[in-house]
Design an enzyme around this catalytic site. Structure first.
Site, PDB file in Angstrom:
ATOM      1  N   ALA A  56     -28.790  -7.637  -0.701  1.00 28.85           N
ATOM      2  CA  ALA A  56     -29.446  -6.899  -1.784  1.00 28.85           C
ATOM      3  C   ALA A  56     -30.660  -7.653  -2.328  1.00 28.85           C
ATOM      4  CB  ALA A  56     -28.447  -6.610  -2.898  1.00 28.85           C
ATOM      5  N   GLU A  58     -32.958  -9.115  -0.869  1.00 30.52           N
ATOM      6  CA  GLU A  58     -34.160  -8.850  -0.088  1.00 30.52           C
ATOM      7  C   GLU A  58     -34.684  -7.422  -0.215  1.00 30.52           C
ATOM      8  OE1 GLU A  58     -32.215 -12.429   1.206  1.00 30.52           O
ATOM      9  OE2 GLU A  58     -31.368 -10.400   1.234  1.00 30.52           O
ATOM     10  N   ALA A  80     -25.151  -2.474  -1.999  1.00 30.56           N
ATOM     11  CA  ALA A  80     -23.873  -2.562  -2.717  1.00 30.56           C
ATOM     12  C   ALA A  80     -23.624  -4.016  -3.093  1.00 30.56           C
ATOM     13  CB  ALA A  80     -22.732  -2.031  -1.860  1.00 30.56           C
ATOM     14  N   VAL A  81     -23.601  -4.274  -4.383  1.00 30.79           N
ATOM     15  CA  VAL A  81     -23.285  -5.606  -4.902  1.00 30.79           C
ATOM     16  C   VAL A  81     -21.950  -5.463  -5.632  1.00 30.79           C
ATOM     17  CG1 VAL A  81     -24.059  -7.552  -6.303  1.00 30.79           C
ATOM     18  CG2 VAL A  81     -25.753  -6.077  -5.177  1.00 30.79           C
ATOM     19  N   ALA A  85     -15.237 -13.098  -7.323  1.00 32.51           N
ATOM     20  CA  ALA A  85     -14.496 -14.050  -8.162  1.00 32.51           C
ATOM     21  C   ALA A  85     -15.405 -14.895  -9.042  1.00 32.51           C
ATOM     22  CB  ALA A  85     -13.644 -14.953  -7.273  1.00 32.51           C
ATOM     23  N   THR A  86     -16.709 -14.901  -8.745  1.00 28.04           N
ATOM     24  CA  THR A  86     -17.645 -15.683  -9.548  1.00 28.04           C
ATOM     25  C   THR A  86     -18.668 -14.759 -10.194  1.00 28.04           C
ATOM     26  OG1 THR A  86     -19.256 -16.018  -7.770  1.00 28.04           O
ATOM     27  CG2 THR A  86     -17.400 -17.587  -7.892  1.00 28.04           C
ATOM     28  N   HIS A  88     -21.778 -14.713  -9.566  1.00 26.94           N
ATOM     29  CA  HIS A  88     -22.909 -14.540  -8.642  1.00 26.94           C
ATOM     30  C   HIS A  88     -23.369 -13.082  -8.569  1.00 26.94           C
ATOM     31  CE1 HIS A  88     -25.441 -15.322  -5.158  1.00 26.94           C
ATOM     32  NE2 HIS A  88     -24.849 -14.329  -4.536  1.00 26.94           N
TER      33      HIS A  88
END
Length: 154
Positions: A56, A58, A80-81, A85-86, A88
């Site tokens: 994503a 880019e 799709a992001v 668990a973090t 980021h």
């Protein structure tokens, strides 16, 4: 009073699609939805170009290239992001959204946003063609309407 409205007719229009390969089990469904919308509204297959990018992050730079090339009437951004668990995913989704918005604001053609940012895989699946529709389809419909509106406003 003059009222401008874009039509939902893709005939004769050229579309660039930028799509993230990351989470491609979801993004491929978004692409299927976008292609379905374009074809249902009379876009010719030879008038559609698809550019795959690694992730994503880019999407904005490839979208800027397409939007500024003079080759397309609209650019559709798909990705799709999915929350992990973090934190980021928060940074990526926020920056991708800002990047696409910046491209859209500076481009002479419409740039449509079809990047989903769900909290769960289930939500991603819902937005890629099940319960919540297909956000790729929605982004393509917006691109068709806006491409026609831009032509009217020219």
């Amino acid at each position: 009073m003059k009222i401008y409205e874009g039509k939902l007719n893709a005939a004769g229009l050229k579309f660039g699609i930028v799509i993230s390969r990351f989470n491609d089990f979801i993004t491929r469904k978004l692409l299927e939805g976008a292609l379905d919308a374009l074809k249902r509204n009379s876009a010719a297959e030879e008038d559609i170009a698809v550019a795959w990018v690694p992730g994503a992050w880019e999407i904005p730079s490839a979208a800027a290239r397409m939007a500024n090339s003079g080759s397309y009437d609209a650019v559709i951004c798909l990705g799709a992001v999915i929350k992990g668990a973090t934190a980021h995913w928060q940074y990526i989704s926020a920056q991708v959204t800002r990047g696409i918005a910046a491209v859209a604001a500076g481009a002479s053609v419409p740039v449509s946003y079809g990047v989903i940012t769900p909290d769960t895989l289930e939500q991603a699946i819902e937005r890629a063609g099940t319960k919540a529709g297909n956000k790729g389809f929605d982004a393509a419909m917006a691109a068709i309407e806006m491409a026609n509106l831009f032509k009217e406003l020219a």
